[in-house]
Every structure is written in structure tokens, then in C-alpha cells.
Design a protein around this motif. Structure first.
Motif, PDB file in Angstrom:
ATOM      1  N   PHE A 149       0.846  -1.186   0.000  1.00 27.26           N
ATOM      2  CA  PHE A 149       0.000   0.000   0.000  1.00 27.26           C
ATOM      3  C   PHE A 149       0.880   1.233   0.000  1.00 27.26           C
ATOM      4  O   PHE A 149       2.019   1.199   0.461  1.00 27.26           O
ATOM      5  N   GLU A 150       0.342   2.295  -0.554  1.00 28.12           N
ATOM      6  CA  GLU A 150       1.090   3.540  -0.595  1.00 28.12           C
ATOM      7  C   GLU A 150       1.132   4.147   0.809  1.00 28.12           C
ATOM      8  O   GLU A 150       0.136   4.146   1.531  1.00 28.12           O
ATOM      9  N   LEU A 151       2.275   4.669   1.184  1.00 30.01           N
ATOM     10  CA  LEU A 151       2.401   5.271   2.514  1.00 30.01           C
ATOM     11  C   LEU A 151       1.502   6.491   2.629  1.00 30.01           C
ATOM     12  O   LEU A 151       1.416   7.301   1.705  1.00 30.01           O
ATOM     13  N   PRO A 152       0.814   6.624   3.747  1.00 31.51           N
ATOM     14  CA  PRO A 152      -0.087   7.762   3.913  1.00 31.51           C
ATOM     15  C   PRO A 152       0.663   9.071   4.097  1.00 31.51           C
ATOM     16  O   PRO A 152       1.802   9.087   4.560  1.00 31.51           O
ATOM     17  N   ARG A 153      -0.006  10.143   3.727  1.00 32.35           N
ATOM     18  CA  ARG A 153       0.542  11.479   3.976  1.00 32.35           C
ATOM     19  C   ARG A 153       0.227  11.858   5.428  1.00 32.35           C
ATOM     20  O   ARG A 153      -0.898  11.681   5.882  1.00 32.35           O
ATOM     21  N   LEU A 154       1.203  12.376   6.119  1.00 33.41           N
ATOM     22  CA  LEU A 154       1.002  12.749   7.514  1.00 33.41           C
ATOM     23  C   LEU A 154       1.060  14.260   7.688  1.00 33.41           C
ATOM     24  O   LEU A 154       1.844  14.939   7.035  1.00 33.41           O
ATOM     25  N   THR A 155       0.221  14.764   8.586  1.00 31.36           N
ATOM     26  CA  THR A 155       0.289  16.178   8.934  1.00 31.36           C
ATOM     27  C   THR A 155       1.491  16.396   9.855  1.00 31.36           C
ATOM     28  O   THR A 155       2.058  15.439  10.401  1.00 31.36           O
ATOM     29  N   LYS A 156       1.859  17.656  10.047  1.00 29.11           N
ATOM     30  CA  LYS A 156       2.977  17.971  10.942  1.00 29.11           C
ATOM     31  C   LYS A 156       2.695  17.445  12.353  1.00 29.11           C
ATOM     32  O   LYS A 156       3.576  16.875  13.011  1.00 29.11           O
ATOM     33  N   ARG A 157       1.459  17.614  12.826  1.00 30.07           N
ATOM     34  CA  ARG A 157       1.095  17.148  14.160  1.00 30.07           C
ATOM     35  C   ARG A 157       1.169  15.622  14.249  1.00 30.07           C
ATOM     36  O   ARG A 157       1.651  15.073  15.249  1.00 30.07           O
ATOM     37  N   GLU A 158       0.707  14.937  13.220  1.00 31.70           N
ATOM     38  CA  GLU A 158       0.760  13.470  13.218  1.00 31.70           C
ATOM     39  C   GLU A 158       2.200  12.973  13.263  1.00 31.70           C
ATOM     40  O   GLU A 158       2.500  11.996  13.946  1.00 31.70           O
ATOM     41  N   LYS A 159       3.093  13.671  12.563  1.00 27.54           N
ATOM     42  CA  LYS A 159       4.516  13.290  12.595  1.00 27.54           C
ATOM     43  C   LYS A 159       5.087  13.472  13.999  1.00 27.54           C
ATOM     44  O   LYS A 159       5.850  12.642  14.482  1.00 27.54           O
ATOM     45  N   GLN A 160       4.707  14.576  14.655  1.00 25.81           N
ATOM     46  CA  GLN A 160       5.190  14.836  16.015  1.00 25.81           C
ATOM     47  C   GLN A 160       4.727  13.730  16.970  1.00 25.81           C
ATOM     48  O   GLN A 160       5.501  13.230  17.792  1.00 25.81           O
ATOM     49  N   ILE A 161       3.465  13.349  16.842  1.00 27.66           N
ATOM     50  CA  ILE A 161       2.905  12.324  17.726  1.00 27.66           C
ATOM     51  C   ILE A 161       3.506  10.955  17.417  1.00 27.66           C
ATOM     52  O   ILE A 161       3.822  10.182  18.331  1.00 27.66           O
ATOM     53  N   LEU A 162       3.712  10.673  16.135  1.00 27.11           N
ATOM     54  CA  LEU A 162       4.319   9.398  15.755  1.00 27.11           C
ATOM     55  C   LEU A 162       5.732   9.282  16.334  1.00 27.11           C
ATOM     56  O   LEU A 162       6.126   8.231  16.854  1.00 27.11           O
TER      57      LEU A 162
END
Length: 214
Positions: A149-162
Motif C-alpha cells: 500500500f502507498e504510505l499515507p501522507r502525515l500532517t505535521k502534528r501526526e509526525k510529532q505524535i508518531l
């Protein structure tokens, strides 16, 4: 046949890899078998500084580097030096990574198990405007899989939480660090699981790590 915009006796090539032995091996190989002028770098940031002051025709770029990943560095190089050809030379054989590198402006993708002739031919192809893909990469790109599957696009906040999740931080700790509520953190956690089709946080971290997202 080299592109007319390049002087085949004066092609400047940069290799970016954080393994000194690989750097030296590639440098000696390319200088021996071609008329390329080869520069070597162990960090992506260093080659970016270099190309802002010096013209580089080709960049052979590893995906996994000590100061970042080649996907991001490829995009930056193409922004700062659009005329430079950027080819991935990596052990990373995941289909999603190959596609993301090309989406970021890459001119080719070659696996490190390719022989010297295939690497040199790839450089020549990229210099005349063709896509430089090693045989194994071509096979990977044509392969389809129900699990792919194609990797999802993440928001800046989602990247911080990840990133915080991978460090083992709890929702309460993440909320305190980012000045948001625990409920908001939990909502982002659920959204990340859905985006990555992961069953739990361990699987989420594994997918993110394997795909150089953290």
C-alpha cells in the motif's frame, strides 16, 4: 551517448553514503572505469552545502543516512540544483520507498547489489534524460501485492505524535509536550492506526521505522 548539455570528459559526480568502505569502493570503481570526477560525502547536509557553491552533474544518494533520509535530501537537492541528476543507490528495496524517491524528483533507483556495469549504465541513462532503474528495481516496481500500500501522507502534528510514540511516551506525556489535550492525542493515535492499517502501536512503529518515516 551522453547528453549534449554535459561534457563527457568533465562530469562531476557526488556519492553520498555514511559507510566509508562503500564510499571508497564506489569512488575507485567509477574513477577507474569512467572519466567522472568523483566527490564523496558521508552526510546529506554536507552535499547540499557543496552543491550550492559547486556544480554537480550527478548525485548517487543512499536512502539511509546518519543525518536524515535520502527521500528528503533528494527533494532538497532538486529544489536547489534542478539540473543535477539524483539517483538512489541503496539497499532499501521496498516498492513504496522507490516510488516516493521518484516522486521527490529522483532520476533513478539502483540497488547496491547491482554490478559496476549496471551502475555506470544507469548514470549514462540518467544523463540523457532516461529513468535509471536497475533490473531488480524494475521487477519490484512491476510487482503487485495485496499487502502493498502507498504510505499515507502525515500532517505535521501526526509526525510529532508518531515520533513521540516511537520514544515510548504515553498519551499524557505527549499531551503535555505538545500543549494539547489527552483526548486529542488519543484521536491522533486512532487516526494513525487507520492510516497505516496497523493493528496496534507496535505494528505502527514497525511500519514507520521500516519506511524511514521517523
Amino acid at each position: 551517448m551522453w547528453n549534449v548539455m554535459y561534457d563527457k570528459n568533465n562530469i562531476k559526480l557526488a556519492i553520498v553514503d555514511d559507510h566509508p568502505m562503500i564510499l571508497e569502493g564506489l569512488k575507485s570503481l567509477l574513477e577507474k572505469d569512467t572519466k567522472l570526477h568523483v566527490f564523496s560525502f558521508t552526510k546529506g547536509a554536507t552535499v547540499i552545502d557543496f552543491i550550492q557553491e559547486n556544480k554537480i552533474d550527478v548525485v548517487l544518494l543512499d536512502i539511509v543516512l546518519s543525518d536524515g533520509n535520502g527521500l528528503d535530501f533528494c527533494k532538497i537537492i532538486k529544489q536547489k540544483a534542478p539540473q543535477s541528476v539524483v539517483i538512489a543507490l541503496s539497499n532499501q528495496a521496498e516498492r513504496s520507498i522507490i516510488f516516493r524517491f521518484l516522486e521527490n524528483g529522483g532520476n533513478g533507483y539502483i540497488l547496491k547489489n547491482a554490478d559496476s556495469q549496471e551502475i555506470i549504465e544507469g548514470i549514462e541513462k540518467a544523463l540523457i534524460g532516461d529513468l535509471a532503474l536497475s533490473k531488480e528495481v524494475q521487477e519490484i516496481m512491476l510487482r503487485t501485492s495485496v499487502t502493498d500500500f502507498e504510505l499515507p501522507r502525515l500532517t505535521k502534528r501526526e509526525k510529532q505524535i508518531l515520533q513521540a510514540i516511537t520514544k515510548g511516551n504515553t498519551s499524557a506525556e505527549i499531551a503535555e509536550q505538545l500543549f494539547i489535550s489527552v483526548i486529542t492525542v488519543e484521536t491522533h493515535r486512532r487516526n494513525l492506526l487507520q492510516k497505516f492499517k496497523a493493528k496496534n502501536m507496535m505494528e505502527l512503529v514497525k511500519i514507520a521505522t521500516e519506511n524511514q518515516l521517523i
